[in-house]
Design a protein around this motif. Structure first.
Motif, PDB file in Angstrom:
ATOM      1  N   GLN A   8       4.783 180.529  57.693  1.00  0.00           N
ATOM      2  CA  GLN A   8       4.823 180.186  59.190  1.00  0.00           C
ATOM      3  C   GLN A   8       6.096 180.007  59.657  1.00  0.00           C
ATOM      4  N   LYS A  24      -4.608 178.279  60.635  1.00  0.00           N
ATOM      5  CA  LYS A  24      -5.012 177.282  59.868  1.00  0.00           C
ATOM      6  C   LYS A  24      -5.939 178.058  58.571  1.00  0.00           C
ATOM      7  N   LYS A  29       0.154 175.151  57.078  1.00  0.00           N
ATOM      8  CA  LYS A  29       0.042 173.486  57.637  1.00  0.00           C
ATOM      9  C   LYS A  29       1.128 173.196  58.564  1.00  0.00           C
ATOM     10  N   ARG A  30       2.224 173.851  58.167  1.00  0.00           N
ATOM     11  CA  ARG A  30       3.629 173.493  58.932  1.00  0.00           C
ATOM     12  C   ARG A  30       4.561 174.546  58.893  1.00  0.00           C
ATOM     13  N   HIS A  33       6.149 176.794  55.586  1.00  0.00           N
ATOM     14  CA  HIS A  33       5.008 176.625  54.544  1.00  0.00           C
ATOM     15  C   HIS A  33       4.566 177.877  54.385  1.00  0.00           C
ATOM     16  N   ARG A  35       2.089 180.845  51.864  1.00  0.00           N
ATOM     17  CA  ARG A  35       0.813 181.241  51.004  1.00  0.00           C
ATOM     18  C   ARG A  35       0.673 182.595  50.486  1.00  0.00           C
TER      19      ARG A  35
END
Length: 61
Positions: A8, A24, A29-30, A33, A35
């Motif tokens: 993000q 989400k 989350k911020r 961050h 994934r």
């Protein structure tokens, strides 16, 4: 296909509700961050929807 690392880069403040929910759902989350997700058509569609908020790169397994 190789996995995709999704980071993000911009805030979801001021974005539409469906874009907030998509970020989400990607597990972010911020800002900054990251994934890792499999490269599936569903993930690609989600990334296309929020392409202005995230950075995507392919990673080695």
């Amino acid at each position: 296909m190789s996995p995709l690392k999704v980071t993000q880069m911009k805030s979801v403040i001021g974005q539409k509700g469906d874009q907030k929910r998509t970020v989400k759902a990607l597990g972010l989350k911020r800002i900054r961050h990251s994934r890792v997700h499999g490269d599936t058509p569903q993930i690609r569609g989600m990334l296309h929807k929020v392409r202005h908020l995230v950075h995507v790169e392919e990673v080695d397994e």
